[in-house]
Motif scaffolding. Structure first.
Motif, short mmCIF file in Angstrom:
data_model
loop_
_atom_site.label_atom_id
_atom_site.label_comp_id
_atom_site.label_asym_id
_atom_site.label_seq_id
_atom_site.Cartn_x
_atom_site.Cartn_y
_atom_site.Cartn_z
N ASP A 68 0.75 -1.23 0.02
CA ASP A 68 0.07 -0.05 0.22
C ASP A 68 1.00 1.34 -0.04
O ASP A 68 1.73 1.19 0.73
CB ASP A 68 -0.80 0.12 1.30
N GLY A 69 0.50 2.30 -0.72
CA GLY A 69 1.44 3.64 -0.96
C GLY A 69 2.46 3.60 -1.80
O GLY A 69 2.77 4.50 -2.31
N ALA A 70 2.71 2.37 -2.56
CA ALA A 70 3.99 2.12 -3.61
C ALA A 70 3.51 3.13 -4.53
O ALA A 70 2.39 3.31 -4.99
CB ALA A 70 3.90 0.74 -4.13
N GLU A 71 4.43 3.75 -5.25
CA GLU A 71 4.33 4.58 -6.37
C GLU A 71 4.19 3.75 -7.68
O GLU A 71 4.81 2.86 -7.88
CB GLU A 71 5.36 5.60 -6.62
N ILE A 72 3.25 3.84 -8.58
CA ILE A 72 3.15 3.12 -9.80
C ILE A 72 3.00 3.92 -10.97
O ILE A 72 2.05 4.82 -11.15
CB ILE A 72 1.99 1.86 -9.30
N ASP A 73 3.56 3.39 -12.13
CA ASP A 73 3.29 3.95 -13.43
C ASP A 73 2.55 2.69 -14.02
O ASP A 73 3.07 1.69 -14.26
CB ASP A 73 4.36 4.15 -14.18
N VAL A 74 1.44 2.98 -14.82
CA VAL A 74 0.60 2.15 -15.27
C VAL A 74 0.24 2.62 -16.62
O VAL A 74 -0.30 3.91 -16.88
CB VAL A 74 -0.51 1.49 -14.44
N GLU A 88 -1.48 -2.56 -17.82
CA GLU A 88 -0.11 -2.82 -17.91
C GLU A 88 0.65 -1.97 -16.77
O GLU A 88 0.66 -0.72 -16.63
CB GLU A 88 0.58 -2.79 -19.29
N ILE A 89 1.44 -2.82 -16.08
CA ILE A 89 2.29 -1.94 -14.98
C ILE A 89 3.51 -1.62 -15.72
O ILE A 89 4.40 -2.46 -16.34
CB ILE A 89 2.80 -2.76 -13.75
N LEU A 90 4.11 -0.46 -15.68
CA LEU A 90 5.36 0.17 -16.42
C LEU A 90 6.49 -0.10 -15.33
O LEU A 90 7.86 -0.24 -15.50
CB LEU A 90 5.17 1.19 -16.89
N SER A 91 6.29 0.55 -14.10
CA SER A 91 7.10 0.42 -13.14
C SER A 91 6.67 0.68 -11.71
O SER A 91 5.43 1.03 -11.48
CB SER A 91 8.49 1.70 -13.38
N ILE A 92 7.31 0.17 -10.86
CA ILE A 92 6.79 0.23 -9.25
C ILE A 92 7.92 0.74 -8.47
O ILE A 92 9.13 0.34 -8.54
CB ILE A 92 6.37 -1.12 -8.84
N ARG A 93 7.65 1.88 -7.56
CA ARG A 93 8.52 2.20 -6.71
C ARG A 93 8.08 1.87 -5.28
O ARG A 93 6.94 2.27 -5.02
CB ARG A 93 8.91 3.73 -6.80
N PRO A 94 8.76 1.50 -4.40
CA PRO A 94 8.24 1.37 -2.78
C PRO A 94 7.83 2.47 -2.23
O PRO A 94 7.90 3.78 -3.03
CB PRO A 94 9.65 1.01 -2.11
N PRO A 95 6.88 2.39 -1.24
CA PRO A 95 6.27 3.56 -0.70
C PRO A 95 7.46 4.37 -0.17
O PRO A 95 8.45 3.83 0.44
CB PRO A 95 5.49 3.03 0.40
N GLU A 96 6.95 5.69 -0.09
CA GLU A 96 8.08 6.64 0.71
C GLU A 96 8.20 6.15 2.06
O GLU A 96 7.48 5.75 2.92
CB GLU A 96 7.66 8.05 0.60
N SER A 97 9.53 6.31 2.64
CA SER A 97 9.80 5.94 3.96
C SER A 97 11.15 6.85 4.38
O SER A 97 11.54 7.54 3.66
CB SER A 97 10.25 4.43 3.94
N THR A 98 11.55 6.44 5.64
CA THR A 98 12.70 7.18 6.19
C THR A 98 13.97 6.88 5.73
O THR A 98 15.08 7.33 6.09
CB THR A 98 12.42 7.41 7.69
#
Length: 178
Positions: free
Chosen positions: A55-61, A74-84
């Motif tokens: 939940d909260g992951a950044e996604i390009d679709v 179609e998913i193009l990329s996934i970046r983990p959720p923002e964290s410290t």
């Protein structure tokens, strides 16, 4: 009679995962530009090489708008959720955390993972010892859960109690990054 199942052209959007439930087989994305929630089906996620997403992951679709609503196709990329930053444990110093990307990616399969317990183990191909996988490392890698037998790429360090993952990548992402 009008055909309500007509699919319009694809459109690329960026957003965040609102929630995803691998048991139900779907979840929703919220576009950075606003608008209605976008359906994310488990098959689309699996086609990208993952069985879950945090939940909260950044996604390009790429999405399609249909008479039944908007859905990711179609998913193009996934970046983990923002964290410290990377999850620091007694085994991972701040200096090592900054160099995680320099570690080799090892191909592995998940032996078992228990989300409720918050950890699990994997086996790297060609090596007999277990690799510890903590749920916080998993979340910061953009996953919500792992399934037994799932192929992944792991960045691993030698901890005080043995080998431990400091990053988890989908198998497809590991192939791209290697």
């Amino acid at each position: 009679m009008e055909d309500n199942s007509k699919i319009l052209d694809r459109e690329r959007i960026q957003g965040r995962v609102k929630w995803f439930d691998p048991v139900k087989g779907f979840g929703f994305i919220v576009s950075d530009e606003g608008g209605p929630d976008i359906l994310l089906h488990a098959n689309v996620l699996r086609n990208f090489g993952q069985g879950s997403i945090a939940d909260g992951a950044e996604i390009d679709v790429e999405i399609q708008r249909t008479a039944r609503g908007t859905q990711a196709v179609e998913i193009l990329s996934i970046r983990p959720p923002e964290s410290t930053g990377p999850a620091l444990t007694e085994d991972l110093s701040p200096e090592m955390a900054e160099r995680i990307g320099d570690l080799a990616i090892e191909p592995a399969r998940i032996k078992w993972f228990d989300k409720g317990k918050g950890f699990g183990f994997a086996n790297a191909f060609g090596r007999p010892e277990d690799i510890f996988v903590h749920i916080e490392i998993l979340r910061q890698s953009g996953f919500a859960d792992l399934q037994p037998g799932e192929a992944v790429g792991l960045r691993i360090i030698e901890g005080k109690r043995g080998r431990m993952a400091v990053q988890v990548l989908s198998w497809e992402a590991a192939l791209r990054d290697n």
